[in-house]
Design a protein around this motif. Structure first.
Motif, PDB file in Angstrom:
ATOM      1  N   VAL A 127       9.944  14.393  -1.472  1.00  0.00           N
ATOM      2  CA  VAL A 127       8.820  13.603  -1.885  1.00  0.00           C
ATOM      3  C   VAL A 127       9.340  12.861  -3.095  1.00  0.00           C
ATOM      4  O   VAL A 127       8.863  11.793  -3.234  1.00  0.00           O
ATOM      5  CB  VAL A 127       7.994  14.817  -2.495  1.00  0.00           C
ATOM      6  N   LEU A 128      10.328  13.373  -3.785  1.00  0.00           N
ATOM      7  CA  LEU A 128      10.899  12.498  -4.718  1.00  0.00           C
ATOM      8  C   LEU A 128      11.644  11.255  -4.281  1.00  0.00           C
ATOM      9  O   LEU A 128      11.411  10.261  -4.846  1.00  0.00           O
ATOM     10  CB  LEU A 128      12.143  13.327  -5.628  1.00  0.00           C
ATOM     11  N   LYS A 129      12.228  11.511  -3.219  1.00  0.00           N
ATOM     12  CA  LYS A 129      12.867  10.237  -2.276  1.00  0.00           C
ATOM     13  C   LYS A 129      11.730   9.101  -1.964  1.00  0.00           C
ATOM     14  O   LYS A 129      12.131   8.206  -2.106  1.00  0.00           O
ATOM     15  CB  LYS A 129      13.905  10.736  -1.270  1.00  0.00           C
ATOM     16  N   ALA A 130      10.906   9.828  -1.425  1.00  0.00           N
ATOM     17  CA  ALA A 130       9.651   8.920  -0.872  1.00  0.00           C
ATOM     18  C   ALA A 130       9.040   8.128  -2.313  1.00  0.00           C
ATOM     19  O   ALA A 130       8.724   6.955  -1.886  1.00  0.00           O
ATOM     20  CB  ALA A 130       8.559   9.816  -0.298  1.00  0.00           C
ATOM     21  N   ILE A 131       8.908   8.817  -3.103  1.00  0.00           N
ATOM     22  CA  ILE A 131       8.397   7.963  -4.378  1.00  0.00           C
ATOM     23  C   ILE A 131       9.312   7.223  -4.625  1.00  0.00           C
ATOM     24  O   ILE A 131       8.925   5.940  -5.189  1.00  0.00           O
ATOM     25  CB  ILE A 131       8.198   9.078  -5.829  1.00  0.00           C
ATOM     26  N   PHE A 132      10.568   7.434  -4.893  1.00  0.00           N
ATOM     27  CA  PHE A 132      11.572   6.295  -5.205  1.00  0.00           C
ATOM     28  C   PHE A 132      11.478   5.252  -4.268  1.00  0.00           C
ATOM     29  O   PHE A 132      11.683   4.075  -4.872  1.00  0.00           O
ATOM     30  CB  PHE A 132      12.915   7.118  -5.444  1.00  0.00           C
ATOM     31  N   TYR A 133      11.502   5.333  -3.029  1.00  0.00           N
ATOM     32  CA  TYR A 133      11.429   4.586  -1.960  1.00  0.00           C
ATOM     33  C   TYR A 133      10.210   3.506  -2.289  1.00  0.00           C
ATOM     34  O   TYR A 133      10.367   2.283  -2.118  1.00  0.00           O
ATOM     35  CB  TYR A 133      11.394   5.149  -0.589  1.00  0.00           C
ATOM     36  N   SER A 134       9.236   4.156  -2.571  1.00  0.00           N
ATOM     37  CA  SER A 134       8.118   3.484  -2.614  1.00  0.00           C
ATOM     38  C   SER A 134       8.162   2.422  -3.882  1.00  0.00           C
ATOM     39  O   SER A 134       7.686   1.270  -3.934  1.00  0.00           O
ATOM     40  CB  SER A 134       6.768   4.392  -2.601  1.00  0.00           C
ATOM     41  N   VAL A 135       8.505   2.861  -4.930  1.00  0.00           N
ATOM     42  CA  VAL A 135       8.650   2.208  -6.139  1.00  0.00           C
ATOM     43  C   VAL A 135       9.599   1.177  -5.956  1.00  0.00           C
ATOM     44  O   VAL A 135       9.248   0.054  -6.251  1.00  0.00           O
ATOM     45  CB  VAL A 135       9.252   3.192  -7.297  1.00  0.00           C
ATOM     46  N   ILE A 136      10.624   1.171  -5.270  1.00  0.00           N
ATOM     47  CA  ILE A 136      11.561   0.052  -5.124  1.00  0.00           C
ATOM     48  C   ILE A 136      10.659  -0.904  -4.063  1.00  0.00           C
ATOM     49  O   ILE A 136      10.968  -2.066  -4.207  1.00  0.00           O
ATOM     50  CB  ILE A 136      12.915   0.567  -4.307  1.00  0.00           C
ATOM     51  N   SER A 137      10.120  -0.426  -3.112  1.00  0.00           N
ATOM     52  CA  SER A 137       9.677  -1.246  -2.171  1.00  0.00           C
ATOM     53  C   SER A 137       8.253  -2.007  -2.620  1.00  0.00           C
ATOM     54  O   SER A 137       8.244  -3.183  -2.609  1.00  0.00           O
ATOM     55  CB  SER A 137       9.207  -0.338  -0.858  1.00  0.00           C
ATOM     56  N   ALA A 138       7.332  -1.124  -3.346  1.00  0.00           N
ATOM     57  CA  ALA A 138       6.042  -1.775  -3.716  1.00  0.00           C
ATOM     58  C   ALA A 138       6.408  -2.771  -5.223  1.00  0.00           C
ATOM     59  O   ALA A 138       5.538  -3.647  -5.371  1.00  0.00           O
ATOM     60  CB  ALA A 138       5.089  -0.649  -3.888  1.00  0.00           C
ATOM     61  N   PHE A 159      -0.008  -2.067  -5.692  1.00  0.00           N
ATOM     62  CA  PHE A 159      -0.501  -0.975  -6.036  1.00  0.00           C
ATOM     63  C   PHE A 159      -0.854  -0.121  -4.395  1.00  0.00           C
ATOM     64  O   PHE A 159      -0.878   1.143  -4.603  1.00  0.00           O
ATOM     65  CB  PHE A 159      -1.363  -0.541  -7.065  1.00  0.00           C
ATOM     66  N   TYR A 160      -1.439  -0.871  -3.648  1.00  0.00           N
ATOM     67  CA  TYR A 160      -1.887  -0.494  -2.563  1.00  0.00           C
ATOM     68  C   TYR A 160      -0.901  -0.157  -1.496  1.00  0.00           C
ATOM     69  O   TYR A 160      -1.102   0.842  -0.634  1.00  0.00           O
ATOM     70  CB  TYR A 160      -2.918  -1.557  -1.531  1.00  0.00           C
ATOM     71  N   SER A 161       0.350  -0.944  -1.507  1.00  0.00           N
ATOM     72  CA  SER A 161       1.613  -0.461  -0.806  1.00  0.00           C
ATOM     73  C   SER A 161       2.082   0.882  -1.280  1.00  0.00           C
ATOM     74  O   SER A 161       2.648   1.588  -0.303  1.00  0.00           O
ATOM     75  CB  SER A 161       2.529  -1.593  -0.854  1.00  0.00           C
ATOM     76  N   PHE A 162       1.992   1.278  -2.722  1.00  0.00           N
ATOM     77  CA  PHE A 162       2.592   2.275  -3.041  1.00  0.00           C
ATOM     78  C   PHE A 162       2.436   3.681  -2.223  1.00  0.00           C
ATOM     79  O   PHE A 162       3.423   4.193  -1.681  1.00  0.00           O
ATOM     80  CB  PHE A 162       2.285   2.707  -4.466  1.00  0.00           C
ATOM     81  N   PRO A 163       1.279   4.203  -1.999  1.00  0.00           N
ATOM     82  CA  PRO A 163       1.126   5.336  -1.178  1.00  0.00           C
ATOM     83  C   PRO A 163       1.478   5.172   0.291  1.00  0.00           C
ATOM     84  O   PRO A 163       1.960   6.077   0.990  1.00  0.00           O
ATOM     85  CB  PRO A 163      -0.536   5.567  -1.332  1.00  0.00           C
ATOM     86  N   ILE A 164       1.339   3.934   0.841  1.00  0.00           N
ATOM     87  CA  ILE A 164       1.612   3.678   2.191  1.00  0.00           C
ATOM     88  C   ILE A 164       3.238   4.029   2.564  1.00  0.00           C
ATOM     89  O   ILE A 164       3.651   4.536   3.258  1.00  0.00           O
ATOM     90  CB  ILE A 164       1.168   2.158   2.596  1.00  0.00           C
ATOM     91  N   TYR A 165       3.982   3.370   1.522  1.00  0.00           N
ATOM     92  CA  TYR A 165       5.230   3.584   1.478  1.00  0.00           C
ATOM     93  C   TYR A 165       5.863   5.163   1.558  1.00  0.00           C
ATOM     94  O   TYR A 165       6.611   5.348   2.067  1.00  0.00           O
ATOM     95  CB  TYR A 165       6.269   2.724   0.522  1.00  0.00           C
ATOM     96  N   ILE A 166       5.093   5.840   0.623  1.00  0.00           N
ATOM     97  CA  ILE A 166       5.434   7.245   0.400  1.00  0.00           C
ATOM     98  C   ILE A 166       5.326   7.842   1.824  1.00  0.00           C
ATOM     99  O   ILE A 166       5.967   8.576   2.098  1.00  0.00           O
ATOM    100  CB  ILE A 166       4.571   7.810  -0.578  1.00  0.00           C
ATOM    101  N   LEU A 167       3.757   7.392   2.332  1.00  0.00           N
ATOM    102  CA  LEU A 167       3.320   8.099   3.589  1.00  0.00           C
ATOM    103  C   LEU A 167       4.422   7.925   4.809  1.00  0.00           C
ATOM    104  O   LEU A 167       5.015   8.918   5.472  1.00  0.00           O
ATOM    105  CB  LEU A 167       2.093   7.888   4.100  1.00  0.00           C
ATOM    106  N   ILE A 168       4.907   6.696   4.989  1.00  0.00           N
ATOM    107  CA  ILE A 168       5.870   6.254   5.910  1.00  0.00           C
ATOM    108  C   ILE A 168       7.238   7.056   5.677  1.00  0.00           C
ATOM    109  O   ILE A 168       7.718   7.614   6.790  1.00  0.00           O
ATOM    110  CB  ILE A 168       6.261   4.587   5.832  1.00  0.00           C
TER     111      ILE A 168
END
Length: 187
Positions: A127-138, A159-168
């Protein structure tokens, strides 16, 4: 014919308009994009991350990791194509003008960032890695490409991309870290 003639003719008209628009875009691409510094930058971004990953990957896990990369590529290209087709965003410097997605992002940067995060510090929470991935991406990657003029938001927000990247990330991470992989048996 099962399709009514009026429907078939309307579909033909729309198809011809799409082909005409594509031909205009391809002419534009050859004149203004192909071999420009932006095009070369995109080509480099599509290749260098894979070279880096190939050199520093965990060799014993290559196949499993490539499955994860292919999954990221498939999901991101699918979603990217839908967003571009719906007019939510647009790309201005595509390395190949035939796909409505940004290849350096979908085929290289997103999957390689995922692969690096999965390989380093395997005991850190996904989950922490997913949040980090999403921050970097979005909030870093997307604005960077927007700032360069490669990516134009139309009806979208980072901001719309943020939860999508976490989920991916979480979906694909669960795939590559699953213990359900079975060894192939020789006959």
């Amino acid at each position: 014919m099962f399709i009514p003639k009026a429907v078939s003719e309307k579909a033909d008209d729309i198809y011809k308009a799409l082909v005409s628009a594509d031909q205009k875009y391809h002419a534009f691409w050859f004149e203004y994009v192909f071999l420009s510094w932006q095009w070369w930058f995109c080509v480099i971004l599509a290749v260098i991350p894979w070279v880096f990953w190939w050199k520093f990957r965990i060799k014993e896990s290559t196949n499993r990791l490539l499955l994860g990369a292919f999954s990221i590529i498939s999901i991101s290209m699918f979603l990217d194509s839908i967003g571009a087709e719906l007019g939510l965003w647009d790309y201005r410097y595509e390395p190949i003008p035939f796909l409505p997605s940004f290849l350096p992002w979908d085929l290289s940067l997103l999957p390689v960032i995922f692969l690096v995060l999965v390989q380093i510090k395997p005991n850190i929470s996904p989950v922490l890695k997913a949040i980090f991935y999403s921050v970097i991406s979005a909030f870093i990657g997307e604005p960077f490409f927007e700032w360069l003029g490669f990516y134009k938001l139309i009806r979208w927000n980072h901001f719309y991309s943020f939860p999508i990247y976490i989920l991916i990330f979480l979906i694909v991470n669960s795939l590559v870290t699953s213990e359900n992989f079975e060894q192939l048996k020789k006959k």
